[in-house]
Design a protein around this motif. Sequence first.
Motif, short mmCIF file in Angstrom:
data_model
loop_
_atom_site.label_atom_id
_atom_site.label_comp_id
_atom_site.label_asym_id
_atom_site.label_seq_id
_atom_site.Cartn_x
_atom_site.Cartn_y
_atom_site.Cartn_z
N THR A 1 5.58 38.14 80.70
CA THR A 1 5.80 38.85 79.45
C THR A 1 7.10 38.38 78.82
OG1 THR A 1 6.98 40.69 80.50
CG2 THR A 1 4.58 40.91 80.26
N PHE A 2 7.16 38.48 77.51
CA PHE A 2 8.36 38.10 76.77
C PHE A 2 8.55 39.11 75.65
CE2 PHE A 2 10.35 35.72 73.22
CZ PHE A 2 11.51 35.32 73.85
N THR A 3 9.66 39.85 75.72
CA THR A 3 10.03 40.76 74.64
C THR A 3 11.15 40.06 73.89
OG1 THR A 3 9.47 42.65 76.04
CG2 THR A 3 10.79 43.10 74.08
N PRO A 4 10.90 39.64 72.64
CA PRO A 4 11.83 38.75 71.96
C PRO A 4 13.17 39.33 71.55
CG PRO A 4 10.01 39.33 70.53
CD PRO A 4 9.70 39.91 71.88
N GLY A 5 13.30 40.65 71.51
CA GLY A 5 14.59 41.24 71.17
C GLY A 5 14.86 41.32 69.68
N ASP A 6 13.85 41.01 68.87
CA ASP A 6 14.02 41.09 67.42
C ASP A 6 13.26 42.27 66.82
OD1 ASP A 6 11.41 40.22 67.72
OD2 ASP A 6 11.58 38.53 66.32
N GLY A 7 12.79 43.18 67.67
CA GLY A 7 12.04 44.34 67.21
C GLY A 7 10.53 44.16 67.29
N ALA A 8 10.07 42.95 67.54
CA ALA A 8 8.64 42.69 67.66
C ALA A 8 8.14 43.15 69.03
CB ALA A 8 8.34 41.21 67.46
N GLN A 9 6.84 43.35 69.13
CA GLN A 9 6.22 43.73 70.39
C GLN A 9 6.27 42.58 71.39
OE1 GLN A 9 4.81 46.81 71.18
NE2 GLN A 9 5.82 47.41 69.30
#
Length: 131
Positions: free
Chosen positions: A38-46
């Motif tokens: 998983t990758f949570t991009p940290g820009d507010g996206a899912q």
Amino acid sequence: LVNAYTWFWTSGSFKVLSATASAGGNSSTVTVTPTALTFTPGDGAQSVSCSGPGVAWKQSDGPWAASPSGCDYRYPQSSIHNTNGEVTATYGIVWSITWTSSDGEKGTLPYLTTTAKLTFAVAEAEAVVTK
């Protein structure tokens, strides 16, 4: 870079692991199997995810290529207006968990995700074509 594919992958961590413990004449073995990254991009996206360990990016892949494993994310804007001009992304490995006991019992436990974080800037580049 904005709109460039940010690849994510793991090497060496995407393998089945087991551990056995004994007490009172019985033993139990717990086995964890990686099922996804998983990758949570940290820009507010899912979060985005992919099955498998991903593929490591090489310079010969070029800056605009998508990951052949599907383990990638494209930032839609720079991080210039974020705190310190950066994003903090979270990388994860999702594990399925099973257990067996020497007395014949067995079962599953809820999925577990192990994570790591990385902070970096997302830059935006523009080109001017002149004739």
